[in-house]
Design a protein around this motif. Structure first.
Motif, short mmCIF file in Angstrom:
data_model
loop_
_atom_site.label_atom_id
_atom_site.label_comp_id
_atom_site.label_asym_id
_atom_site.label_seq_id
_atom_site.Cartn_x
_atom_site.Cartn_y
_atom_site.Cartn_z
N VAL A 265 31.79 80.28 42.99
CA VAL A 265 31.04 79.36 42.14
C VAL A 265 31.89 78.14 41.79
O VAL A 265 31.43 76.99 41.83
CB VAL A 265 30.56 80.07 40.86
CG1 VAL A 265 30.00 79.07 39.85
CG2 VAL A 265 29.51 81.13 41.20
N LYS A 266 33.15 78.37 41.46
CA LYS A 266 34.06 77.27 41.15
C LYS A 266 34.23 76.36 42.36
O LYS A 266 34.27 75.12 42.23
CB LYS A 266 35.41 77.83 40.70
CG LYS A 266 36.45 76.76 40.38
CD LYS A 266 36.05 75.91 39.19
CE LYS A 266 37.15 74.95 38.81
NZ LYS A 266 36.77 74.09 37.66
N ALA A 267 34.35 76.95 43.54
CA ALA A 267 34.51 76.16 44.76
C ALA A 267 33.30 75.24 44.97
O ALA A 267 33.46 74.07 45.35
CB ALA A 267 34.70 77.08 45.96
N GLU A 268 32.11 75.76 44.73
CA GLU A 268 30.92 74.92 44.85
C GLU A 268 30.96 73.79 43.83
O GLU A 268 30.63 72.64 44.14
CB GLU A 268 29.65 75.74 44.68
CG GLU A 268 28.39 74.89 44.75
CD GLU A 268 27.10 75.68 44.73
OE1 GLU A 268 26.04 75.06 44.91
OE2 GLU A 268 27.15 76.92 44.55
N GLN A 269 31.37 74.11 42.62
CA GLN A 269 31.40 73.10 41.55
C GLN A 269 32.35 71.95 41.86
O GLN A 269 32.08 70.80 41.50
CB GLN A 269 31.79 73.76 40.23
CG GLN A 269 30.73 74.69 39.67
CD GLN A 269 31.20 75.48 38.46
OE1 GLN A 269 32.40 75.53 38.16
NE2 GLN A 269 30.26 76.10 37.76
N ILE A 270 33.48 72.24 42.53
CA ILE A 270 34.43 71.16 42.81
C ILE A 270 34.04 70.37 44.05
O ILE A 270 34.64 69.32 44.32
CB ILE A 270 35.87 71.69 42.95
CG1 ILE A 270 36.02 72.58 44.18
CG2 ILE A 270 36.32 72.39 41.68
CD1 ILE A 270 37.45 72.98 44.48
N GLY A 271 33.06 70.86 44.81
CA GLY A 271 32.53 70.04 45.89
C GLY A 271 32.81 70.45 47.31
O GLY A 271 32.65 69.64 48.23
N VAL A 272 33.21 71.72 47.55
CA VAL A 272 33.39 72.14 48.95
C VAL A 272 32.02 72.24 49.60
O VAL A 272 30.99 72.32 48.94
CB VAL A 272 34.14 73.48 49.05
CG1 VAL A 272 35.48 73.40 48.33
CG2 VAL A 272 33.31 74.64 48.55
N ASP A 273 32.02 72.24 50.92
CA ASP A 273 30.76 72.23 51.67
C ASP A 273 30.23 73.63 51.95
O ASP A 273 29.04 73.82 52.18
CB ASP A 273 30.95 71.48 52.97
CG ASP A 273 31.35 70.03 52.73
OD1 ASP A 273 30.47 69.22 52.39
OD2 ASP A 273 32.55 69.72 52.85
N ALA A 274 31.13 74.61 51.98
CA ALA A 274 30.74 76.00 52.26
C ALA A 274 31.85 76.91 51.75
O ALA A 274 32.97 76.48 51.49
CB ALA A 274 30.51 76.23 53.75
N VAL A 275 31.50 78.17 51.63
CA VAL A 275 32.44 79.19 51.15
C VAL A 275 32.52 80.30 52.19
O VAL A 275 31.52 80.62 52.86
CB VAL A 275 31.99 79.76 49.78
CG1 VAL A 275 32.63 81.11 49.49
CG2 VAL A 275 32.30 78.77 48.67
N SER A 276 33.69 80.88 52.35
CA SER A 276 33.87 82.10 53.11
C SER A 276 34.26 83.18 52.11
O SER A 276 35.32 83.10 51.49
CB SER A 276 34.97 81.92 54.16
OG SER A 276 35.19 83.11 54.89
N ILE A 277 33.39 84.15 51.90
CA ILE A 277 33.62 85.15 50.85
C ILE A 277 34.23 86.41 51.48
O ILE A 277 33.69 86.99 52.41
CB ILE A 277 32.32 85.49 50.09
CG1 ILE A 277 32.62 86.27 48.81
CG2 ILE A 277 31.29 86.18 50.96
CD1 ILE A 277 33.18 85.43 47.70
#
Length: 324
Positions: free
Chosen positions: A130-142
């Motif tokens: 969630v934090k990664a999305e908030q700072i503006g990354v384009d995608a996440v690898s969980i």
């Protein structure tokens, strides 16, 4: 062909990403994955200097004209590598996809966005995603607890972590940890992911630049043949079970600190495992998914058969459901 938000956002054919593995993510492997329609990853810090990274990307470009990414793991250390120099080298090499891991990538996002680089950030928990999305990354690898390397300290497996992430994110994300074939891809998609990341599976491929003894050990291994080290230090890592990893656990469980195991876990020793095939030379990463790995095929074949198997599973499951 399975099209998802991730394939559309990153311009690839198949929702299959090769993990950015230290000493392993080199041009031949990354290019083979990308040429087959997945997303191959070159590991930046495997290269001795930023200039070497530029040359490694150029080598990959001679093998494929399809998208290739670069992984940069950012960790706080006493003598940190020149992270920004590696980022600039990737930009200079024309890379437009970067996978970050470790520390928060926020300090580098403006630079990357200015040059049109799309960022995938690797996370081990929903809150970090969630934090990664908030700072503006384009995608996440969980990364689920099953993964090789550092699975975090929450110990949450993919069956819960993937849908929990899907419930909280609006950007695309891919599932990592415990995936080696089309069954894993189909399951990840059903749980809400937009694709998968596979490390150990591609470690056991023809193009992986590691000694054949390592690949044979993975094929021979079971899901029980990994060891969790550094638990007492709050920095858990999953590695292959061998004499070194067992000794590390013994020392730390007896009250030892990092200094007492530093020599055992030195990166140079792990590199010897991959390059020389001495499976007892040091610690080396592999996931519990090795229990599902039974051959050493070309990387492109892994991509193609993973997608074909997933398509078949999803099609058959769809046909098996009778509408009410």
């Amino acid at each position: 062909m399975i099209s998802t938000r991730f394939t559309e956002a990153f311009g690839i054919e198949h929702p299959v990403v090769q993990g950015g593995m230290m000493w392993v993510g080199r041009a031949e492997l990354a290019a083979a994955v990308s040429e087959a329609g997945g997303l191959g990853i070159i590991t930046a810090l495997t290269q001795p200097t930023p200039g070497d990274l530029v040359r490694e990307v150029a080598r990959a470009r001679r093998l494929t004209d399809k998208p290739i990414g670069v992984n940069l793991t950012i960790l706080p250390t006493i003598s940190p590598p020149p992270y920004e120099d590696y980022l600039r080298a990737a930009i200079d090499a024309g890379v437009t996809i970067l996978e970050t891991a470790g520390a928060n990538p926020a300090p580098y996002l403006d630079l990357l966005k200015t040059h049109g680089v799309r960022v995938i950030h690797k996370c081990t928990s929903v809150r970090h995603a969630v934090k990664a999305e908030q700072i503006g990354v384009d995608a996440v690898s969980i990364d689920g607890f099953e993964c090789a390397g550092h699975p975090g300290e929450d110990d949450i497996g993919g069956l819960v972590l993937i849908p929990a992430t899907a419930d909280r994110l609006s950007i695309p994300f891919i599932a990592s940890g415990g995936i080696a074939d089309g069954r894993g891809l189909a399951a990840a998609l059903a749980l809400g992911a937009d694709g998968v990341n596979m490390g150990s599976r591609f470690l056991c491929s023809v193009e992986a630049p590691v000694d054949e003894a390592v690949k044979r050990r993975i094929v021979e291994g079971t899901e029980r043949d990994t060891q969790l080290i550094f638990r007492t230090l709050g920095n858990t890592a999953r590695v292959a079970t061998n004499g070194v990893s067992r000794e590390v656990v013994r020392i730390l469980d007896a009250g030892g600190d990092f200094a007492s195991v530093r020599e055992l876990v030195a990166g140079a020793r792990g590199r010897r495992v991959f390059e020389e095939g001495d499976l007892e030379a040091g610690i080396w990463s592999v996931g519990v998914v090795q229990g599902l790995i039974r051959d050493i095929p070309p990387a492109g074949e892994i991509v193609r058969r993973t997608v074909a198997e997933a398509e078949d599973i999803l099609r058959r499951r769809s046909l098996a459901v009778t509408p009410v």
